[in-house]
Design an enzyme around this catalytic site. Structure first.
Site, PDB file in Angstrom:
ATOM      1  N   GLY A  28     -20.331 -69.909  17.673  1.00 34.90           N
ATOM      2  CA  GLY A  28     -19.479 -69.669  18.848  1.00 34.90           C
ATOM      3  C   GLY A  28     -19.088 -70.925  19.612  1.00 34.90           C
ATOM      4  O   GLY A  28     -17.918 -71.187  19.854  1.00 34.90           O
ATOM      5  N   GLU A  78     -31.974 -63.521  13.857  1.00 37.25           N
ATOM      6  CA  GLU A  78     -31.484 -64.797  13.307  1.00 37.25           C
ATOM      7  C   GLU A  78     -32.630 -65.705  12.916  1.00 37.25           C
ATOM      8  O   GLU A  78     -33.592 -65.791  13.671  1.00 37.25           O
ATOM      9  CB  GLU A  78     -30.629 -65.516  14.369  1.00 37.25           C
ATOM     10  CG  GLU A  78     -29.337 -64.820  14.624  1.00 37.25           C
ATOM     11  CD  GLU A  78     -28.481 -65.509  15.688  1.00 37.25           C
ATOM     12  OE1 GLU A  78     -28.752 -66.674  16.035  1.00 37.25           O
ATOM     13  OE2 GLU A  78     -27.554 -64.859  16.161  1.00 37.25           O
ATOM     14  N   HIS A  82     -23.737 -68.340  13.745  1.00 34.38           N
ATOM     15  CA  HIS A  82     -23.793 -68.544  15.200  1.00 34.38           C
ATOM     16  C   HIS A  82     -23.047 -69.832  15.608  1.00 34.38           C
ATOM     17  O   HIS A  82     -23.645 -70.772  16.140  1.00 34.38           O
ATOM     18  CB  HIS A  82     -25.251 -68.582  15.693  1.00 34.38           C
ATOM     19  CG  HIS A  82     -25.381 -68.187  17.143  1.00 34.38           C
ATOM     20  ND1 HIS A  82     -26.448 -67.479  17.643  1.00 34.38           N
ATOM     21  CD2 HIS A  82     -24.553 -68.405  18.207  1.00 34.38           C
ATOM     22  CE1 HIS A  82     -26.280 -67.278  18.948  1.00 34.38           C
ATOM     23  NE2 HIS A  82     -25.147 -67.826  19.310  1.00 34.38           N
ATOM     24  N   ARG A 134     -24.608 -61.226  21.083  1.00 32.81           N
ATOM     25  CA  ARG A 134     -25.970 -61.346  20.581  1.00 32.81           C
ATOM     26  C   ARG A 134     -26.185 -60.228  19.559  1.00 32.81           C
ATOM     27  O   ARG A 134     -25.721 -59.094  19.759  1.00 32.81           O
ATOM     28  CB  ARG A 134     -27.007 -61.204  21.703  1.00 32.81           C
ATOM     29  CG  ARG A 134     -27.174 -62.450  22.572  1.00 32.81           C
ATOM     30  CD  ARG A 134     -27.775 -63.631  21.817  1.00 32.81           C
ATOM     31  NE  ARG A 134     -27.966 -64.804  22.648  1.00 32.81           N
ATOM     32  CZ  ARG A 134     -27.075 -65.800  22.808  1.00 32.81           C
ATOM     33  NH1 ARG A 134     -25.915 -65.750  22.166  1.00 32.81           N
ATOM     34  NH2 ARG A 134     -27.360 -66.828  23.567  1.00 32.81           N
TER      35      ARG A 134
HETATM   36  C1  DGY Z   1     -24.667 -69.279  23.991  1.00 29.51           C
HETATM   37  O1  DGY Z   1     -24.458 -70.309  24.638  1.00 29.51           O
HETATM   38  O2  DGY Z   1     -25.323 -68.346  24.435  1.00 29.51           O
HETATM   39  C2  DGY Z   1     -24.066 -69.209  22.643  1.00 29.51           C
HETATM   40  O3  DGY Z   1     -24.543 -68.137  21.922  1.00 29.51           O
HETATM   41  C3  DGY Z   1     -24.270 -70.518  21.930  1.00 29.51           C
HETATM   42  O4  DGY Z   1     -23.273 -70.672  20.993  1.00 29.51           O
END
Ligand code: DGY
Length: 320
Positions: free
Chosen positions: A288, A268, A286, A239
């Site tokens: 991920g 963000e 973002h 984060r």
């Molecule tokens: C989450 O699930 O917390 C991730 O940041 C989303 O990609």
């Protein structure tokens, strides 16, 4: 009358299909853009469940706007820093998240950033596209070699462990900071658990994998960032607010840190002033968990959590 489930963004189909099959009425916001706060407040009125995105603040105001019929907030993320858990508890609203299914995808994006920042991929791409590449030369865009380098993993939970596991293929030494030993890392990788400051001083690549809790806000403060080697690379897929982003910009600009690869940001989608102008950062939006397979699993999971709560069962992924 079927119970209404508001979904605050378009999501992959499995979740919507699962909700319909359970006889619920999913109401998907028809957009990929975040809704305005006013729209959110008006559309949650009288719903039984909210499928929320990590960018939505789920607080007392929103819970009260939904009303007494709200039974569950099913967060489309593993991180739950956008949800006021105490406010949910006080109103008997369950909260769920999506752990586990995004571990490997998030570890992959951390590695995409590690390699891109270490080997200056984005800088090279810009050079070639700009037509400014004048041919091979022995001193051009020299980067950090992974083999023999030290990877420092801050937070050795599911994702941190998956990131560390991948380093075996690159012949790296692994340090980690975590409240307890992690046998998955200690044995197979001969990793060493160390204090955070030691990790920052000794690592060539530092990768963050801790949740955004109040105590983690600016964990990497200006002082801590200053402990990094001038050749070090910082990777953040956790984060944004765990790093003092303004301090990071200053230190990158001054050459006190070699490079950064960032997937997440403090505010963000806004970036700290100056960040986007730095040549030595790789910035992605973002991403991920952004694989087709993972987002499909997250979609099914948020729906499963909603269905469980609305039929009086314990949800598979309870937070509150
Ligand atoms: C989450 O699930 O917390 C991730 O940041 C989303 O990609």
């Amino acid at each position: 009358m079927p119970q209404r489930v508001v979904i605050t963004r378009r999501i992959p189909p499995p979740g919507v299909e699962r909700l319909r099959a359970a006889g619920l009425l999913p109401e998907e916001f028809p957009s990929d853009d975040p809704p305005s706060r006013a729209e959110l407040l008006s559309r949650v009125r009288d719903v039984a469940a909210i499928v929320a995105m990590l960018s939505e603040r789920i607080d007392a105001e929103l819970l009260d706007a939904a009303g007494a019929g709200l039974r569950v907030v099913s967060n489309f993320a593993v991180g739950i820093d956008n949800v006021d858990l105490a406010a949910c508890r006080a109103r008997n609203v369950r909260v769920t998240n999506t752990p586990g299914v995004l571990t490997e995808a998030t570890a992959d994006i951390a590695w995409a950033l590690i390699l891109a920042a270490a080997r200056r991929v984005a800088e090279g791409d810009r050079l070639v596209r700009a037509g400014e590449w004048r041919g091979w030369t022995p001193t051009q865009l020299l980067g950090l070699e992974m083999n023999g380098a030290t990877l420092g993993v801050i937070g050795a939970g599911r994702i941190g462990t998956a990131v560390a596991r991948r380093s075996a293929g690159f012949g790296m030494r692994v340090l980690y900071s975590h409240p307890r030993d992690n046998p998955e890392l200690d044995g197979p990788l001969a990793a060493r658990r160390v204090e955070l400051d030691v990790l920052l001083r000794e690592s060539d690549v530092v990768s963050l994998h801790i949740p955004m809790r109040p105590e983690n806000r600016h964990l990497l403060s200006r002082e801590r960032l200053s402990l990094l080697k001038p050749t070090a690379i910082l990777i953040n897929t956790a984060r944004g607010a765990v790093v003092d982003e303004a301090a990071l910009v200053d230190l990158l600009r001054a050459g006190h840190i070699a490079a950064a690869g960032l997937d997440v940001y403090e505010r963000e989608p806004a970036l700290a002033p100056g960040l986007a102008e730095l040549p030595n950062v790789v910035l992605v939006p973002h991403l991920g968990s952004a694989t087709t397979a993972t987002r499909g699993r997250m979609s099914a999971m948020v729906a499963e959590n909603v269905c469980a709560v609305l039929t009086g069962r314990e949800p598979p992924n309870p937070v509150v």
